[in-house]
Design a protein around this motif. Structure first.
Motif, PDB file in Angstrom:
ATOM      1  N   GLY A 171       0.817  -1.228   0.000  1.00 28.55           N
ATOM      2  CA  GLY A 171       0.000   0.000   0.000  1.00 28.55           C
ATOM      3  C   GLY A 171       0.842   1.264   0.000  1.00 28.55           C
ATOM      4  O   GLY A 171       2.047   1.226  -0.281  1.00 28.55           O
ATOM      5  N   GLY A 180       1.827   0.616   3.360  1.00 26.29           N
ATOM      6  CA  GLY A 180       0.517   0.088   3.744  1.00 26.29           C
ATOM      7  C   GLY A 180       0.266   0.022   5.235  1.00 26.29           C
ATOM      8  O   GLY A 180      -0.569  -0.747   5.708  1.00 26.29           O
ATOM      9  N   CYS A 185      -2.630   4.485   5.556  1.00 27.89           N
ATOM     10  CA  CYS A 185      -3.937   4.220   4.937  1.00 27.89           C
ATOM     11  C   CYS A 185      -5.048   5.032   5.582  1.00 27.89           C
ATOM     12  O   CYS A 185      -6.090   5.270   4.954  1.00 27.89           O
ATOM     13  CB  CYS A 185      -4.303   2.736   5.076  1.00 27.89           C
ATOM     14  N   LYS A 244     -10.756   1.071   4.939  1.00 22.73           N
ATOM     15  CA  LYS A 244      -9.419   0.818   5.494  1.00 22.73           C
ATOM     16  C   LYS A 244      -9.446   0.939   7.016  1.00 22.73           C
ATOM     17  O   LYS A 244      -8.805   0.156   7.721  1.00 22.73           O
ATOM     18  CB  LYS A 244      -8.407   1.776   4.881  1.00 22.73           C
TER      19      LYS A 244
END
Ligand SMILES: [Zn+2]
Length: 322
Positions: A171, A180, A185, A244
């Motif tokens: 990510g 990530g 996120c 998320k």
């Protein structure tokens, strides 16, 4: 009457309150955080800030019992040493000593996510709960975990760094070097990054007009307004953000089985726009309804840190919080 000071060191402001021993706020004020100045100069700003506040409240120094200090970085609350404060570029710094020397009272330092959790437990949305997961969504993502009424500290006192658990392999890049992370996120920074990304794809968005095309000027308030007006990009931003957030929360709920999840910080002001889809997604991902807990907005808003800092003094000096 005796008094306690609570300081919250933030990336933008240093916020301080002085409360009496009934934990009623007497005076409160913020000053800008000095940007990358020498340590002595920064501590001098902090000490004078507290000193000014005492004067404003007509409080004599001898009536100050102690000072609590919320630190935005890995901090050992037994030694008051901050291992790192990334935005100041500080490592291995005793955060209490320069303040203790100036005022001659005990000073208690603790990680800011932990301090926020204590604030909400004693004075806010967490009252009556002994198992609390607190997530602060500001520039970054802070976390505090209270289990059985006590903060989870870990072997070297730096536990609950939930912001850097990876929730999306490959990510977005995080400030810590990984990709990530929960923080990369889900934070105010992530929210505006998603908005920029989607606005480039779908330029028919109110964000283009509001920023005159300078997408780096997007704010949370703009996203909120667009969402309320039905702007598709803003709707998408909140949808992705909530997805998320729910992934991170489900992981933490599986691990810690909190009685309540409290979301605080600037992004929490989006309220049910984010919390309603997040609650739905979290509930759908639980293994069993026994894990279900309320997910609520913090009640103290930006005062959670300073009030939690005051509670450190209460704990350290055995002052009861009624
Ligand atoms: Zn990270």
């Amino acid at each position: 009457m005796k008094y306690i000071a609570g300081i919250d060191l933030g990336g933008t402001n240093i916020k301080t309150v002085i409360v009496n021993t009934d934990f009623k706020v007497v005076v409160s004020k913020s000053v800008p955080t000095p940007f990358q100045r020498p340590k002595e100069e920064t501590f001098s700003v902090i000490n004078h800030h507290v000193e000014n506040l005492l004067q404003e409240g007509s409080i004599e120094r001898k009536d100050l019992l102690g000072i609590g200090f919320g630190i935005p970085g890995l901090t050992d609350s037994r030694t008051n040493v901050a291992y790192n404060i990334p935005f100041l570029g500080w490592t291995n710094t005793n955060m209490a000593e320069p303040i203790r020397q100036y005022f001659g009272v005990p000073v208690f330092a603790e990680n800011d996510g932990n301090v926020n959790a204590l604030g909400e437990m004693h004075f806010g949305a967490g009252r009556g709960f002994e198992d609390i997961l607190l997530i602060t969504l500001g520039t970054g993502l802070g976390c505090g975990i209270i289990t059985g009424g006590k903060l989870l500290h870990g072997a070297s006192r730096v536990a609950a760094e939930a912001g850097h658990m990876v929730i999306e392999a490959g990510g977005d890049q995080c400030v810590c070097g990984k990709r990530g992370c929960f923080e990369s996120c889900c934070s105010g920074t992530a929210l505006t990054r998603y908005a920029r990304r989607f606005a480039i794809e779908f330029s028919e968005t109110s964000l283009m007009k509001e920023t005159n095309g300078n997408l780096f000027a997007i704010t949370g308030e703009m996203i909120q307004r667009g969402y309320d007006d039905g702007d598709l990009v803003c709707r998408k931003v909140i949808e992705v953000f909530s997805e998320k957030l729910s992934v991170g929360l489900v992981n933490l709920i599986d691990l810690f089985n909190p009685g309540i999840v409290i979301i605080s910080g600037g992004v929490a002001r989006l309220g049910d726009r984010v919390l309603t889809p997040t609650r739905r997604l979290v509930e759908a991902s639980l293994m069993h309804p026994v894990q279900k807990c309320d997910i609520v907005q913090g009640q103290l808003d930006s005062n959670a840190g300073v009030m939690g800092a005051c509670s450190l003094v209460a704990e350290g000096l055995n002052i009861p919080i009624k």
